[in-house]
Design a protein around this motif. Structure first.
Motif, PDB file in Angstrom:
ATOM      1  N   LYS A 179      38.384  78.795  63.871  1.00  0.00           N
ATOM      2  CA  LYS A 179      39.062  77.798  63.058  1.00  0.00           C
ATOM      3  C   LYS A 179      38.718  78.077  61.588  1.00  0.00           C
ATOM      4  O   LYS A 179      37.600  78.457  61.281  1.00  0.00           O
ATOM      5  CB  LYS A 179      38.529  76.450  63.505  1.00  0.00           C
ATOM      6  N   LEU A 180      39.694  77.879  60.723  1.00  0.00           N
ATOM      7  CA  LEU A 180      39.457  78.131  59.299  1.00  0.00           C
ATOM      8  C   LEU A 180      38.260  77.299  58.824  1.00  0.00           C
ATOM      9  O   LEU A 180      38.197  76.102  59.057  1.00  0.00           O
ATOM     10  CB  LEU A 180      40.714  77.751  58.525  1.00  0.00           C
ATOM     11  N   GLU A 181      37.302  77.933  58.190  1.00  0.00           N
ATOM     12  CA  GLU A 181      36.064  77.252  57.817  1.00  0.00           C
ATOM     13  C   GLU A 181      36.176  76.605  56.450  1.00  0.00           C
ATOM     14  O   GLU A 181      36.063  77.274  55.435  1.00  0.00           O
ATOM     15  CB  GLU A 181      34.907  78.253  57.799  1.00  0.00           C
ATOM     16  N   LEU A 182      36.435  75.319  56.435  1.00  0.00           N
ATOM     17  CA  LEU A 182      36.491  74.623  55.152  1.00  0.00           C
ATOM     18  C   LEU A 182      35.488  73.471  55.138  1.00  0.00           C
ATOM     19  O   LEU A 182      35.626  72.543  54.359  1.00  0.00           O
ATOM     20  CB  LEU A 182      37.901  74.079  54.914  1.00  0.00           C
ATOM     21  N   ASP A 183      34.463  73.561  56.024  1.00  0.00           N
ATOM     22  CA  ASP A 183      33.525  72.450  56.157  1.00  0.00           C
ATOM     23  C   ASP A 183      32.912  72.054  54.825  1.00  0.00           C
ATOM     24  O   ASP A 183      32.745  70.888  54.524  1.00  0.00           O
ATOM     25  CB  ASP A 183      32.400  72.835  57.120  1.00  0.00           C
ATOM     26  N   TYR A 192      41.837  68.145  59.655  1.00  0.00           N
ATOM     27  CA  TYR A 192      40.756  69.132  59.684  1.00  0.00           C
ATOM     28  C   TYR A 192      39.564  68.622  60.487  1.00  0.00           C
ATOM     29  O   TYR A 192      38.918  69.384  61.202  1.00  0.00           O
ATOM     30  CB  TYR A 192      40.314  69.476  58.261  1.00  0.00           C
ATOM     31  N   ASN A 193      39.272  67.322  60.371  1.00  0.00           N
ATOM     32  CA  ASN A 193      38.080  66.779  61.035  1.00  0.00           C
ATOM     33  C   ASN A 193      38.395  66.118  62.366  1.00  0.00           C
ATOM     34  O   ASN A 193      37.608  65.305  62.853  1.00  0.00           O
ATOM     35  CB  ASN A 193      37.403  65.764  60.119  1.00  0.00           C
ATOM     36  N   ARG A 229      35.920  64.777  65.146  1.00  0.00           N
ATOM     37  CA  ARG A 229      34.640  64.383  64.574  1.00  0.00           C
ATOM     38  C   ARG A 229      34.621  62.920  64.183  1.00  0.00           C
ATOM     39  O   ARG A 229      33.559  62.339  64.024  1.00  0.00           O
ATOM     40  CB  ARG A 229      34.404  65.170  63.280  1.00  0.00           C
TER      41      ARG A 229
END
Lengths: 332, 63
Positions: free
Chosen positions: A99-103, B44-45, B48
């Motif tokens: 998954k694209l890492e934008l954390d 995106y989350n 979570r």
């Protein structure tokens, strides 16, 4: 403004068209004779400069000793949901399958982990550590429902007052209450812990070098002391603690508590969850900061576009004009 | 041209309507940016957030 600029342009361009010749300017021909050197000399000089700089750099780096005075073990970096991976090469290697890492930019806290972390804090750490700057209301809709948060608060006993008689009294907690501390003051905490003060955990992840990674490593960093290390009474050997001696005994063991979501409560799982929870406690604003940064980026891009358009609009008459020159001296 | 003339005549020609356009436009733009931001963050989350997992913790029966 525009007429002034136009006048200026006309003057400059008509002078130019008339073949007006500017006086030649010679730049600093006294201080540098490099331009007059022959090709060979130039190459020689340039190479010499390069070599001298390289030799100076080499000498400097050879003279630097490896700085081994730092006896502290630095914690490795872990991929927290709200911070992201920081191992770039590994990340790049695995990129197509991930998954694209934008954390780091838009990752939020992991609610399930926060929920488990609160359980660990409540059942283990709360015996010694306070969490004075965190209130029960913050948990609502973050990792528990409002009813659950009310029930959690009601389990706690809060000292309130003074009442009409000037006495403090005890009552069950409410949502707006802050988490009660295990000891009434620092002295009581010290006496109960053999002289060492268990610090308040509200800001611990930002208060130590290494942040979350440090707290996690500390909780997992207990080991038998190597030969020759003398520990004081009530001290334990910990790889990550400053000076390697910590007055907190290892708190987490496999299967110490039971998670309500059925996750196996290994020591590392508990350490990770409680650290994630403490990271939230220290920076609850992180989520809104990230959203603001995101919105700021969008809005300033739009504003930049508008400013660019307005600039082109203002300058259009100058940029797109056509200028024709007529030689006034020539007879037609 | 027809479109830009229409836009100019309806929204910007009079100062009063231009001011109104700016105010209403700012409100709509801000709401749009907010909604877009929230949807990106939620996407995106996903998995979570509490609202994704709340159903995993059914309320305990009162006893």
């Amino acid at each position: 403004m525009a007429p002034v600029l136009g006048q200026f342009g006309r003057t400059v361009f008509s002078n130019f068209a008339k073949g007006y010749s500017h006086p030649k300017v010679y730049l600093s021909n006294t201080s540098s004779s490099f331009r007059e050197m022959s090709q060979g000399k130039k190459i020689l000089l340039t190479t010499g400069c390069f070599l001298t700089t390289a030799a100076a750099g080499l000498a400097y780096s050879l003279n630097e000793s490896v700085k081994a005075i730092d006896l502290n073990l630095h914690p490795p970096k872990y991929p927290w949901p709200h911070k992201g991976h920081r191992h770039e090469p590994e990340l790049l290697a695995a990129l197509p399958f991930r998954k694209l890492e934008l954390d780091k930019a838009i990752g939020l806290y992991d609610a399930a982990s926060l929920r488990r972390g609160w359980q660990v804090y409540k059942q283990v750490c709360a015996a010694c550590h306070s969490l004075r700057f965190v209130a029960y209301r913050q948990f609502v809709d973050l990792f528990m429902t409002e009813d659950e948060a009310k029930a959690e608060a009601a389990e706690a006993t809060i000292t309130d007052g003074p009442d009409a008689n000037g006495k403090m009294f005890q009552r069950p907690g409410k949502l707006a209450d802050y988490i009660p501390s295990p000891y009434p003051n620092e002295e009581a905490a010290r006496v109960a812990n053999g002289g060492a003060y268990p610090p308040d955990l509200s800001n611990i992840t930002v208060g130590r070098e290494g942040d979350e990674d440090y707290v996690f490593s500390l909780l997992r960093g207990y080991a038998d002391p190597p030969a020759g290390v003398e520990l004081g009474e009530n001290q334990h050997f910990n790889l990550y603690m400053q000076g390697n001696a910590i007055a907190m005994a290892q708190a987490l063991y496999n299967g110490l508590i039971e998670y309500d979501d059925g996750t196996p409560a290994t020591a590392s799982q508990m350490a990770k969850d409680v650290t994630h929870f403490l990271a939230y406690c220290a920076t609850p604003e992180l989520e809104s900061w990230k959203k603001y940064l995101f919105k700021w980026t969008i809005i300033s891009t739009c504003l930049f576009g508008l400013a660019w358009y307005y600039k082109r609009h203002l300058w259009a008459s100058l940029v797109y004009r056509r200028v024709a020159y007529r030689d006034v001296n020539k007879k037609h | 041209m027809a479109v830009s003339n229409f836009v100019y005549n309806t929204f910007f020609k009079k100062s009063s309507s231009a001011a109104l356009t700016v105010v209403v436009g700012a409100i709509l733009f801000e709401r749009g940016v907010d909604a877009f931001t929230d949807s990106v963050f939620e996407y995106y989350n996903r998995g979570r957030l509490w609202k994704n997992i709340a159903h995993l913790y059914p309320p305990k029966p009162e006893d």
